[in-house]
Write a protein that holds these residues in place. Sequence first.
Motif, PDB file in Angstrom:
ATOM      1  N   PHE A 216      -3.744  83.669 -61.007  1.00 31.79           N
ATOM      2  CA  PHE A 216      -3.484  82.737 -59.904  1.00 31.79           C
ATOM      3  C   PHE A 216      -4.762  81.960 -59.572  1.00 31.79           C
ATOM      4  N   PRO A 217      -5.228  81.140 -60.500  1.00 33.02           N
ATOM      5  CA  PRO A 217      -6.519  80.464 -60.285  1.00 33.02           C
ATOM      6  C   PRO A 217      -6.487  79.460 -59.144  1.00 33.02           C
ATOM      7  N   GLU A 218      -5.358  78.762 -58.966  1.00 38.22           N
ATOM      8  CA  GLU A 218      -5.302  77.788 -57.878  1.00 38.22           C
ATOM      9  C   GLU A 218      -5.447  78.464 -56.522  1.00 38.22           C
ATOM     10  N   PHE A 219      -4.796  79.629 -56.354  1.00 40.63           N
ATOM     11  CA  PHE A 219      -4.858  80.340 -55.077  1.00 40.63           C
ATOM     12  C   PHE A 219      -6.271  80.830 -54.788  1.00 40.63           C
ATOM     13  N   PHE A 220      -6.889  81.479 -55.755  1.00 42.68           N
ATOM     14  CA  PHE A 220      -8.213  82.050 -55.515  1.00 42.68           C
ATOM     15  C   PHE A 220      -9.291  80.975 -55.383  1.00 42.68           C
ATOM     16  N   SER A 221      -9.063  79.816 -56.000  1.00 39.11           N
ATOM     17  CA  SER A 221     -10.069  78.760 -55.892  1.00 39.11           C
ATOM     18  C   SER A 221     -10.065  78.100 -54.519  1.00 39.11           C
ATOM     19  N   ARG A 222      -9.114  78.487 -53.671  1.00 32.65           N
ATOM     20  CA  ARG A 222      -9.129  77.962 -52.307  1.00 32.65           C
ATOM     21  C   ARG A 222     -10.311  78.505 -51.506  1.00 32.65           C
TER      22      ARG A 222
ATOM     23  N   TRP B  78     -15.873  78.047 -60.888  1.00 33.41           N
ATOM     24  CA  TRP B  78     -16.578  78.750 -61.967  1.00 33.41           C
ATOM     25  C   TRP B  78     -16.378  80.255 -61.897  1.00 33.41           C
ATOM     26  N   MET B  79     -15.824  80.744 -60.780  1.00 35.35           N
ATOM     27  CA  MET B  79     -15.502  82.176 -60.708  1.00 35.35           C
ATOM     28  C   MET B  79     -14.408  82.527 -61.713  1.00 35.35           C
ATOM     29  N   ILE B  80     -13.611  81.545 -62.100  1.00 32.50           N
ATOM     30  CA  ILE B  80     -12.614  81.784 -63.147  1.00 32.50           C
ATOM     31  C   ILE B  80     -13.326  82.099 -64.459  1.00 32.50           C
ATOM     32  N   ASN B  81     -14.431  81.390 -64.733  1.00 29.42           N
ATOM     33  CA  ASN B  81     -15.225  81.674 -65.929  1.00 29.42           C
ATOM     34  C   ASN B  81     -15.830  83.072 -65.858  1.00 29.42           C
ATOM     35  N   VAL B  82     -16.341  83.430 -64.677  1.00 29.18           N
ATOM     36  CA  VAL B  82     -16.903  84.773 -64.496  1.00 29.18           C
ATOM     37  C   VAL B  82     -15.823  85.828 -64.717  1.00 29.18           C
ATOM     38  N   SER B  83     -14.650  85.571 -64.168  1.00 32.46           N
ATOM     39  CA  SER B  83     -13.544  86.524 -64.305  1.00 32.46           C
ATOM     40  C   SER B  83     -13.162  86.724 -65.762  1.00 32.46           C
TER      41      SER B  83
END
Length: 728
Positions: A605-611, A616-621
């Motif tokens: 759920f990248p859109e939700f967490f990017s709120r 770039w936390m998606i890259n870390v994840s």
Amino acid sequence: MIPLAPAGRSLLQPPGRHRHRAWWIAAAALLAWSFAGSLPVRAAAGKPAQDNCLDCHGDKDFSKEGPGGAKVSLFVDADRFGKAVHASLKCRDCHAGLDDSHQDGSHPPAKVACGNCHAEESKVYQGSIHGMSKAMGASAAASCVDCHGNHYIVPVGQPDSPVYKMNLPVTCGRCHANKNITEEYKMKYPAVEYQYQESIHGQALLKKGLIVAPSCNDCHGVHDIKRSVDRSSPINHANVAKTCGKCHVTVEAIYNKSIHGQLLAKGDPRGPVCIQCHSAHQIETPVSGHFKANSDMICGKCHADRLEHYRDTYHGKAMALGRANSATDVAACYDCHGHHDVLPVSDPNSRLSKANIVNTCRKCHADASASFAKYEPHADPMDRKHDPILHYVFLVMTTLLVFTFTLFGLHTLLWLFRSIWLYRHDSKQFREAKANIEKDEEQFTRFQPFERFLHILVVTSFLLLVLTGMPLKFYYTHWARTLFAFMGGPGVARTLHHFGAVITFVYFTLHVTDTLANFWRHRGFLRDPETGRIRLSRIWKAMAHPDSMIPSKQDLDDLVAHNKWFFGKGERPQFDRWTYWEKFDYLAVFWGVFAIGLSGLIMWFPEFFSRFMPGWMINVSLIVHSDEALLAAGFIFTVHFFNTHFRLEKFPMDTVIFSGRIAKSEMLHERKRWYDRLLKEGRLDAFRVKDEWDAWKGIARTFGYIFFGLGIVLLLLIIYAMVSRLAH
């Protein structure tokens, strides 16, 4: 070689009964020929154009012996010739210099010089690749006859002309699809005819009959065909866009404004043109999944560094594993950068400019935000300068991997070597101990039914997650593509992966809830008997209890004693209900669910967490999720399997997690401290069991072997993938 006369006739002597008449005819013909030589070349309208040539060439059997003894027909069909564009010409107009000596074969006809009439076309042809090759002695180079034919040439716009637009692919293919010719002249496109026929241009022209679709001459020219290295060639790198723009006018205009077109305009050879992205002859519709699946490789020819790191993302891995063949919702390079309108990010009109990037992301991610757009699709964790956070996360995870596998790898090897050494010196003891365990009918409960149920959930979800996740990590291997194809593609694999994640959260929630409930039921243990108050010391005492899964000082003592035994410096230690390695496995699940689970949710759920966190936390994840998953899979399939199943006294499998019970002889052999404690506390009988396990243990073992074997296969595939990556 003397031409053969028709059956029963000699070229030197006419039939006997007409011999005298033949002499008079020959003399008259000679006189007429002398007179005709002073007349214009063109024959008078209405007169036969063939003179008396068809007396011989009109015979269907008239032939000569060609190279290698092959029969070459010399027949000319008068009816077809009469319909040709040259029907008004006499034979000698093209076959100049013929006289009566031609009949006896001593005066072969000279090569036809089409340039006598078609001077402009001849001049252009001589400067073409065909003409220059012919002048240099290339016997297979195409001449006028090879393309237009000889006696039966019809207008170019006539459908039966070999150079009619719809017939050109076959006509050109007679040489350019001829294996002998293409190999002899080392042609760049040896299968051009078949490639064109299957292309979008070929399909439109040949199958749909769209005469506006391009044929060979539309791109290469007519008589002025030249090599691509020739600057005046329409297929020269600098001219390709203009050539394609004859049909694709709007596309050419857009391309000329792009960064690629601007490079080309400056004379920079790095500027890609149409054929580099769409190919020369195998052009396919750009909306097809196949085109999209190959598009990243096309861009990667120039942008290899970008392709390498694009492949580290889910988009790149799914693309490499064939997702675009079944669906077109995976982002390829052009989905973000544009098609023909690729512009620098600094350009306000670029799809990736600050003003446009969010809308570009929203084409696939409807709820994308400005924070989400900070995701780095080409992030390089090795680049400390541009991606410092990713770099240090990568170093931490790599260190964790190396440290864990090194530490427990040594522990496993030492245990294995010690067991082998003891087995070689006293194999009888090992066999007798194992036989006693198998025969021992006195058994005690080690795992409750609820715990066994949770373990089934752990096993099934873990294997499902590995089966659907590891192919993404090792996308470059054949087995990864085969496995995904078997499952139905990356889309199905992703759904199954999410299902496995849900099962993981379910069993984790059930276990934590059960643990808290059990803790609440025994909360009285925490209170001081005299004051009734909760004491922290009693909490610590509960955590250090032998039935607790929290590591204690005793576990450290057991670890030291066990390692001494590995080197023969002490007795083999006895353990309580839980060993130190079992407690590590247990706590590793908590760490794994947190690290893998949280990072997986962020990617799910990248859109939700990017709120509330940067993109770039998606890259870390991705780094955490990928490396931690590899650590978990590698650890389970090696260290855990050895500790549980591979040990000589357990091999080939320990079924305690399925049966929930342990034999008394096994308790005394390995967990005597637990047996003695239960005996001392008077609780031994409470753990004693005897039920229907024997009736269904075969089924449980079957499932166990399936899970176990699947894990071994996955381990071997992971090792193969890692070795093949290192080899390249």
